[in-house]
Enzyme design. Structure first.
Site, PDB file in Angstrom:
ATOM      1  N   ASP A  59       0.818  -1.212   0.000  1.00 58.33           N
ATOM      2  CA  ASP A  59       0.000   0.000   0.000  1.00 58.33           C
ATOM      3  C   ASP A  59       0.855   1.266   0.000  1.00 58.33           C
ATOM      4  OD1 ASP A  59      -2.302  -1.473  -0.059  1.00 58.33           O
ATOM      5  OD2 ASP A  59      -2.732  -1.300   2.081  1.00 58.33           O
ATOM      6  N   GLY A  60       2.038   1.210   0.641  1.00 57.27           N
ATOM      7  CA  GLY A  60       2.903   2.391   0.670  1.00 57.27           C
ATOM      8  C   GLY A  60       3.369   2.815  -0.706  1.00 57.27           C
ATOM      9  N   ASN A 135      -3.676   8.519   2.616  1.00 52.51           N
ATOM     10  CA  ASN A 135      -4.047   7.822   3.846  1.00 52.51           C
ATOM     11  C   ASN A 135      -4.315   8.763   5.012  1.00 52.51           C
ATOM     12  OD1 ASN A 135      -4.342   5.130   3.320  1.00 52.51           O
ATOM     13  ND2 ASN A 135      -2.439   4.477   4.284  1.00 52.51           N
ATOM     14  N   ASP A 136      -3.256   9.459   5.467  1.00 53.89           N
ATOM     15  CA  ASP A 136      -3.422  10.196   6.724  1.00 53.89           C
ATOM     16  C   ASP A 136      -2.360  11.255   6.949  1.00 53.89           C
ATOM     17  OD1 ASP A 136      -1.145   8.652   7.561  1.00 53.89           O
ATOM     18  OD2 ASP A 136      -2.466   7.060   8.243  1.00 53.89           O
ATOM     19  N   ASP A 165      -0.409  10.998  22.816  1.00 58.83           N
ATOM     20  CA  ASP A 165       0.811  10.791  22.039  1.00 58.83           C
ATOM     21  C   ASP A 165       0.745  11.561  20.728  1.00 58.83           C
ATOM     22  OD1 ASP A 165       1.644   9.114  24.021  1.00 58.83           O
ATOM     23  OD2 ASP A 165       1.646   7.286  22.822  1.00 58.83           O
ATOM     24  N   GLN A 236       5.606   9.449   5.406  1.00 57.33           N
ATOM     25  CA  GLN A 236       6.859   9.900   4.814  1.00 57.33           C
ATOM     26  C   GLN A 236       7.734  10.565   5.883  1.00 57.33           C
ATOM     27  OE1 GLN A 236       7.901   9.334   1.302  1.00 57.33           O
ATOM     28  NE2 GLN A 236       6.464   7.805   2.044  1.00 57.33           N
TER      29      GLN A 236
END
Length: 282
Positions: A59-60, A135-136, A165, A236
């Site tokens: 997926d990356g 994604n995010d 966190d 990234q």
């Protein structure tokens, strides 16, 4: 379609062998192809001049291609060499039959939303950092054992100060990624939404929020004993944040084209990869 870029994840041993086979197949179809080696982190943009892109990785690798292809409006054909394959949903044993359908215009091509993150620093003019992601966007403490204080707004309406966190803002596509690990819900990819998920929040009342994709999320780094925070987009390389920095996150107008990433493939991945098969041994 005359030109294709094949993105090869160099960390997947079988990728290069498959790349040569696919290139030979494309040549037989009268399609020119070239290779780009991807090692997991890259800010290159090798995509202009191509009619479509084939990714050989997990997926990356698809996330990398999506960031480069969305503005060009060219489709990504994602072959899965990773573990989950929620986005890279075409399995390597079916690449040729699926590619045949794609070239004939018979394979569904879905449109997925992406987000834009911009860092505003009060002491400087303009955007200090910006990036897009499929994604995010993650804003978190630089060190996993330390918490951050993050003030959150949605369309400038205060949602509160989260001591955690960090925070994850994901698309529906990204709901099966880092957000899931942090306890966020899985969202059907056809349901366009922004998902705000706290990471190890100090308060039990801090819960994930599903928000309209038409709004803007603001995350401001508040002073704390530990002021070292970072932002990452699609996993990234991180960018360091300072007290007072504000990250603005919104959906972009353009959508990336993903070949074969149907809802049926998505729920099939849930069953096969997350063991949603029912029964005592699921």
């Amino acid at each position: 379609m005359k030109n294709c870029l094949i993105v090869v994840n160099t960390q997947k041993e079988l990728s290069l062998n498959f790349a040569n086979r696919i290139a030979d197949y494309l040549t037989a179809q009268g399609i020119s192809s070239s290779f780009y080696n991807f090692d997991g982190f890259s800010s290159d943009n090798p995509f202009p001049g191509n009619d479509f892109v084939i990714t050989l990785g997990g997926d990356g690798t698809v996330l990398f291609a999506a960031r480069g292809c969305v503005d060009l409006k060219i489709p990504v054909f994602p072959v899965n060499f990773g573990e989950f394959g929620f986005i890279a949903s075409i399995q390597k044993e079916e690449w040729q039959t699926q590619l045949d359908l794609f070239l004939q215009g018979k394979l569904p091509v879905v449109m997925r939303s992406m987000v834009y993150a911009a860092l505003i620093r009060p002491s400087e003019k303009g955007e200090v950092f910006s990036s897009i992601g499929l994604n995010d966007v993650v804003v978190c403490s630089k060190f996993s054992s330390r918490t951050a204080r993050l003030e959150v707004t949605y369309n400038r309406v205060p949602l509160g100060v989260f001591k955690a966190d960090g925070l994850i803002v994901s698309t529906a596509t990204g709901s099966t990624a880092y957000s899931t690990s942090a306890g966020g819900p899985i969202i059907d990819p056809e349901l366009d939404a922004l998902l705000l998920t706290p990471m190890n929040a100090f308060s039990l009342s801090s819960r994930p929020l599903v928000l309209s994709p038409d709004g803007e999320i603001g995350i401001t780094v508040m002073p704390s004993r530990e002021d070292e925070c970072i932002i990452t987009v699609d996993g990234q390389k991180p960018f360091e944040l300072h007290d007072g920095d504000c990250v603005k996150i919104r959906r972009i107008a353009e959508k990336v084209k993903l070949a074969g990433c149907t809802v049926e493939k998505f729920y099939g991945a849930l069953r096969s990869k997350l063991n949603w098969s029912g029964g005592p041994h699921a």
